[in-house]
Structures are given as structure tokens and as C-alpha cells.
Write a protein that holds these residues in place. Structure first.
Motif, mmCIF file in Angstrom:
data_model
loop_
_atom_site.group_PDB
_atom_site.id
_atom_site.type_symbol
_atom_site.label_atom_id
_atom_site.label_comp_id
_atom_site.label_asym_id
_atom_site.label_seq_id
_atom_site.Cartn_x
_atom_site.Cartn_y
_atom_site.Cartn_z
ATOM 1 N N PRO A 115 0.907 -1.324 0.008
ATOM 2 C CA PRO A 115 -0.053 0.105 0.104
ATOM 3 C C PRO A 115 0.812 1.274 -0.019
ATOM 4 N N ALA A 116 1.830 1.234 -0.558
ATOM 5 C CA ALA A 116 2.947 2.493 -0.686
ATOM 6 C C ALA A 116 2.357 3.585 -1.598
ATOM 7 N N MET A 117 2.380 4.825 -1.005
ATOM 8 C CA MET A 117 1.760 5.885 -1.854
ATOM 9 C C MET A 117 3.073 6.700 -2.385
ATOM 10 N N THR A 118 4.124 6.524 -2.024
ATOM 11 C CA THR A 118 5.311 7.121 -2.465
ATOM 12 C C THR A 118 6.634 6.290 -2.186
ATOM 13 N N GLY A 119 7.711 6.661 -2.679
ATOM 14 C CA GLY A 119 8.818 6.117 -2.427
ATOM 15 C C GLY A 119 10.167 6.720 -3.322
ATOM 16 N N ARG A 120 11.155 6.258 -3.545
ATOM 17 C CA ARG A 120 12.180 6.338 -4.275
ATOM 18 C C ARG A 120 12.860 5.322 -4.781
ATOM 19 N N TYR A 121 13.461 5.320 -6.191
ATOM 20 C CA TYR A 121 14.361 4.556 -6.688
ATOM 21 C C TYR A 121 15.605 4.959 -6.654
ATOM 22 N N GLU A 122 16.500 4.486 -6.191
ATOM 23 C CA GLU A 122 18.006 5.052 -6.443
ATOM 24 C C GLU A 122 18.847 3.868 -7.102
ATOM 25 N N PHE A 123 19.421 4.560 -8.076
ATOM 26 C CA PHE A 123 20.454 4.010 -8.940
ATOM 27 C C PHE A 123 21.742 3.947 -8.517
ATOM 28 N N LEU A 124 22.658 2.808 -8.358
ATOM 29 C CA LEU A 124 23.964 2.708 -7.597
ATOM 30 C C LEU A 124 24.907 2.232 -8.507
ATOM 31 N N SER A 125 26.205 2.701 -8.085
ATOM 32 C CA SER A 125 27.373 2.096 -8.745
ATOM 33 C C SER A 125 28.192 1.759 -7.659
ATOM 34 N N ALA A 163 23.046 -1.600 -9.569
ATOM 35 C CA ALA A 163 22.121 -1.881 -8.547
ATOM 36 C C ALA A 163 21.139 -1.025 -8.418
ATOM 37 N N ILE A 164 20.026 -1.265 -8.056
ATOM 38 C CA ILE A 164 18.644 -0.379 -7.541
ATOM 39 C C ILE A 164 18.222 -0.866 -6.263
ATOM 40 N N ALA A 165 17.909 0.331 -5.675
ATOM 41 C CA ALA A 165 17.403 0.028 -4.113
ATOM 42 C C ALA A 165 16.109 0.760 -4.484
ATOM 43 N N ILE A 166 14.903 -0.112 -4.332
ATOM 44 C CA ILE A 166 13.579 0.402 -4.283
ATOM 45 C C ILE A 166 13.039 0.526 -2.908
ATOM 46 N N HIS A 198 19.377 5.924 3.942
ATOM 47 C CA HIS A 198 20.291 5.283 3.103
ATOM 48 C C HIS A 198 21.255 6.158 2.675
ATOM 49 N N ALA A 199 21.133 7.422 2.714
ATOM 50 C CA ALA A 199 22.298 8.346 2.249
ATOM 51 C C ALA A 199 23.330 8.178 3.282
ATOM 52 N N ASP A 200 22.922 8.076 4.459
ATOM 53 C CA ASP A 200 24.067 7.892 5.669
ATOM 54 C C ASP A 200 24.533 6.503 5.408
ATOM 55 N N LEU A 201 24.201 5.360 4.944
ATOM 56 C CA LEU A 201 24.778 4.128 4.839
ATOM 57 C C LEU A 201 25.595 4.347 3.693
ATOM 58 N N ILE A 202 25.223 4.982 2.480
ATOM 59 C CA ILE A 202 26.167 4.979 1.373
ATOM 60 C C ILE A 202 27.508 5.899 1.874
ATOM 61 N N ALA A 203 27.336 6.778 2.554
ATOM 62 C CA ALA A 203 28.480 7.566 3.019
ATOM 63 C C ALA A 203 29.380 6.923 3.961
ATOM 64 N N ARG A 204 29.060 5.554 4.461
ATOM 65 C CA ARG A 204 29.972 4.996 5.102
ATOM 66 C C ARG A 204 30.366 3.691 4.361
ATOM 67 N N CYS A 205 30.232 3.671 3.248
ATOM 68 C CA CYS A 205 30.719 2.437 2.224
ATOM 69 C C CYS A 205 31.598 3.092 1.057
ATOM 70 N N PRO A 206 32.813 3.050 1.170
ATOM 71 C CA PRO A 206 33.636 3.631 0.122
ATOM 72 C C PRO A 206 33.416 3.198 -1.385
ATOM 73 N N GLY A 207 33.148 3.891 -2.433
ATOM 74 C CA GLY A 207 33.082 3.462 -3.459
ATOM 75 C C GLY A 207 31.699 3.229 -4.108
ATOM 76 N N VAL A 208 30.760 3.388 -3.064
ATOM 77 C CA VAL A 208 29.500 3.294 -3.543
ATOM 78 C C VAL A 208 28.893 4.542 -3.816
ATOM 79 N N ARG A 209 28.171 4.786 -4.795
ATOM 80 C CA ARG A 209 27.771 6.148 -5.356
ATOM 81 C C ARG A 209 26.346 5.976 -5.983
ATOM 82 N N VAL A 210 25.687 7.257 -5.966
ATOM 83 C CA VAL A 210 24.182 7.307 -6.472
ATOM 84 C C VAL A 210 24.447 7.890 -7.864
ATOM 85 N N LEU A 211 24.230 6.961 -8.852
ATOM 86 C CA LEU A 211 24.303 7.515 -10.182
ATOM 87 C C LEU A 211 22.835 8.541 -10.572
ATOM 88 N N SER A 212 22.034 8.204 -9.846
ATOM 89 C CA SER A 212 20.550 9.029 -10.069
ATOM 90 C C SER A 212 19.555 8.400 -9.243
#
Length: 444
Positions: free
Chosen positions: A16-26, A120-123, A139-153
């Protein structure tokens, strides 16, 4: 028996989600990518988890990976070679097969989705905006702790006012006809057909031919997995509305023409059962709004034109071997709604959807190539799907009427493909396997 504790929830559950985000990762650093995944494995709900906690959960996480993403995480070349060719090549490389030409070509896609560094994609589906914002921050905090993981879009999602999450920007209720997986605990609505064998959608189970297809290796990675075909379609709402107005002379006829293109009224009521006027009560009734066929009830398309959107994407009893072609659809709308009567504002709005299947070729690519973009579907000649087919202004659309059919020439493109990708959706065990490929963690 389905291993619902290991299958990711998105395969069997419409949340029953009404919103969200797709994050595309490298992943520039394999250890960083595995560290990112290791912290998320326990956040990914299984099908069983989602069912147990549907009323008490405000967010649902899904993770999937491209072929290059599996390699970036450290999957060995011997294992990678056991995945099917179409997945290894990726959606962008198969544009000619899919009919993704002209404005739809991968050269025009946004967000880095046509490149090899999409891994990858995080839905992140959420029940409300507050939960979406919280998930994005965490999720942004997690990515900041993982070197080399970046959000493409990324792409933010939303329900389309004044409608709910099941309507598109054109105003039509969507996703009314979905297959049910045998053993999932779900019951199909009348007209949807019987439950289908799990192997049509999930790897490691018998399919409709009672065959268990060969699994990519190792089985720990692939069993209980599926494939996702991601498609981001920009909907040209202003163009759609102006086209309807130019080709009709009353608001009622505008609505009818729109329904003829789609195959349903905006309420979801099917034209087969309500050929002259919308019937919102019928559209809202799950026991009736999908209970129809074409071969007996509308063989010549006088109610639903033979080339209409829903007739192409689900030909029902007019298709050969239909049960081997069924697909599960998930996704949501993005962008702000264009108010009724407002001129086109040039804003980007549309649908960002996933097709879930066990065979990208037999199911998704067949539908794209034969049902959506074949000009001679049902021997129509010079037509493609009027809503999501590749249109270049030279094709037409035929509406059977007595005594003479109506032919619309020079149909414009009401949608444009602006991104896509093929992902592998591991089961929970597969996610754990990927996260533990190498126990070394990156230094902070």
C-alpha cells in the motif's frame, strides 16, 4: 512449495505504498558494495515478512542488480557466464529487439541507465512522505559509510492526485489484471485465469510445462530469484488531452476515444462490459472489472479495438500459449499531476514500472517485440500500441465501427521511454551470498 521466507516481497505482494524512491547505484569498490549490501540484507522483506507486517510497516525495501553489478560485487566469471545472454547484454544493448528507436533510443535515456556503471537499484517504497524522507536520509548515511558506493541518479515517486497510486497521469486506473502465483496464498480475481506455476516468475520451480529451468550458478545465488525489466515512461499528458479534443467534438466523445485507445474507461471499467458509457461501480468491483474475454465477447473489436493498449498487453483467450507469456507488473507514478484544463507545462511525469518474470526473452521481450511494437498484430497492418508503442507519426489506429471503421492517421507518441535496465532480483539467500563473497570490509 514456495519458499516465501526467501523470495523478495515485490514478487508476490502489492504494497500500500503511496510514495517512495528508486536509487540507482554504482560500486567502484567491491568491498564497499558488499558492505552496503550487508547492512541492507535484513531490511529487505521477504514475501512472508510483508504478509505478516503489512498493516504495521511503513516502508518496503527491494534490492536488485545488473549483470555488471554482479561482477562489481565479485561474482566470478564462471558463474556470470551461466546467466542468460539477454541479461548479460542488458536492455540498452537490445534496443533494436525491443523497438527502442528514435526518441526512445538508449542514447536519449536519463540518469545514467544506459551505461555499464549502473550496478544496482534500491527500491524504497513508503506509506507516506515522512517515511520516504526518513528512508532516503538513512540510506544516504549508509552510502556515505561505504567507500566506492555512489548514487548515479534517483527518481522520487508519488501517488497521482486526485487519484490513488493505481492511476497513471492520463487518469486511467492501472494494474487490474495481474497473474497469481500458485502457492502464494493469493486468489485470482474472476477473469484473471487460474494460478500459474511458480517457475513462470521465480527461478528454481516448475513452470507451466512442468519443467524446472536450469539455474544460474551457484544455486545459492539464483534460487528464489527473478528478473526485473525496468521501464521509465514519460507521459505527454498535454499532448494526449489535446489530441482527444482535436479528434472529437464533445467531452463525452473525448472520454470514449481515450477509452478506445486504452481499452478501459478511466475508472477501470472494461469496454467489453461497458461499451458506451463509463461505469465507475463496475470499475471498482474486483469481482467484475476483469471478468471478460475477447474471442466470444468481442471477437471483431467493436467494443475494444483489436490494437488497444490492454488488448495488446494481455490478449487473453486470443493468444497462443498465453500462460507462458504472463508477467507481474509493479511500480508507481512520478512527477506532479497536470491539472485538468491546464496547458502542457513541459514537466517530466509518467510511470516507472517493473516487469517481473523468469524469462526476459519469452515474456518481456516477446511482449515488447510482438504485442506492443509489431505493426501487423492481429493483422492490423500499420499499427503499434497507441499508448506505449514506438510511434514516429507515420502509423495509424483503427476503431471498428458500423458501417465503416474509423482510422486515425499519424498517431503521435503519447509516451517516451527515458530509461530502462535489466536487473536480477535475488532471493534473501542470494542477497546474503552476495554480501559474503568476501568478508573483508572497507576501511573507514
Amino acid at each position: 512449495m514456495l519458499d516465501l521466507e526467501n523470495i523478495q516481497h515485490i514478487v508476490t505482494t502489492r504494497t500500500p505504498a503511496m510514495t517512495g524512491r528508486y536509487e540507482f547505484l554504482s560500486f567502484d569498490n567491491p568491498a564497499g558494495g558488499r558492505a552496503w549490501l550487508g547492512e541492507l540484507v535484513d531490511k529487505v522483506q521477504s514475501a512472508a515478512d510483508a504478509r505478516r507486517t503489512m498493516d504495521s510497516t511503513d516502508r518496503w525495501v527491494t534490492l536488485a542488480f545488473t549483470f555488471t553489478g554482479l561482477r562489481a560485487l565479485g561474482v566470478c566469471e564462471e558463474s556470470l557466464a551461466t546467466f542468460p545472454d539477454e541479461f548479460r547484454e542488458g536492455m540498452a544493448a537490445r534496443a533494436d529487439i525491443l523497438g527502442d528507436t528514435g526518441a526512445n533510443h538508449p542514447d536519449n535515456w536519463v540518469g545514467g541507465l544506459a551505461g555499464n556503471d549502473l550496478h544496482a537499484i534500491a527500491i524504497l517504497f513508503a506509506r507516506n512522505d515522512a517515511e520516504r524522507r526518513r528512508c532516503v536520509t538513512v540510506h544516504a548515511d549508509l552510502i556515505a559509510r561505504c567507500p566506492g558506493v555512489r548514487v548515479l541518479s534517483f527518481l522520487d515517486l508519488n501517488a497521482t492526485p486526485p487519484f490513488n497510486y493505481a492511476h497513471d497521469h492520463f487518469g486511467f486506473r492501472d494494474r487490474l489484471s495481474q497473474p497469481v502465483i500458485e502457492g502464494s496464498g493469493e486468489e485470482p480475481t474472476p477473469g484473471s485465469g487460474g494460478p500459474l506455476r511458480p517457475g513462470e516468475f521465480i527461478l528454481g520451480y516448475p513452470d507451466e510445462d512442468n519443467v524446472v529451468a536450469n539455474l544460474p550458478q551457484p544455486e545459492e545465488l539464483s534460487r528464489n530469484g527473478s528478473y526485473l525489466a525496468y521501464r521509465r515512461l514519460r507521459e505527454h499528458v498535454g499532448l494526449f488531452r489535446s489530441y482527444l479534443a482535436e479528434h472529437t467534438d464533445t467531452p463525452a466523445r473525448e472520454e470514449l476515444l481515450a477509452a478506445k485507445l486504452m481499452g478501459r474507461w478511466k475508472s477501470g471499467a472494461p469496454l467489453v462490459l461497458a461499451p458506451e458509457h463509463d461505469d465507475p461501480e463496475l470499475g471498482a468491483d474486483p469481482l467484475r472489472n476483469n471478468d471478460f474475454n475477447y474471442k466470444e465477447m468481442d471477437p471483431f473489436g467493436y467494443a475494444v479495438p483489436l490494437g488497444s493498449h490492454i488488448r495488446r498487453l494481455n490478449p487473453r483467450d486470443t493468444a497462443v500459449n498465453m500462460n507462458r507469456r504472463r508477467m507481474i507488473r509493479r511500480g508507481a507514478t512520478y512527477g506532479e499531476a497536470l491539472p485538468d484544463g491546464a496547458p502542457d507545462d513541459g514537466a517530466d511525469r509518467g510511470i516507472a514500472a517493473f516487469i517481473i518474470c523468469a524469462s526476459l526473452v519469452r515474456q518481456f521481450e516477446f511482449a515488447q517485440n510482438v504485442w506492443i511494437n509489431d505493426r501487423n498484430f492481429h493483422e492490423l497492418g500499420n499499427e503499434r500500441d497507441p499508448i506505449c508503442g514506438t510511434q514516429d507519426g507515420t502509423l495509424e489506429y483503427k476503431i471498428p465501427t458500423r458501417p465503416i471503421r474509423k482510422v486515425l492517421k499519424g498517431l503521435p507518441a503519447f509516451t517516451t521511454l527515458t530509461g530502462g535496465a535489466y536487473f536480477f532480483l535475488p532471493g534473501r539467500n542470494g542477497l546474503s551470498y552476495l554480501a559474503s563473497l568476501n568478508t573483508q570490509r572497507p576501511h573507514p
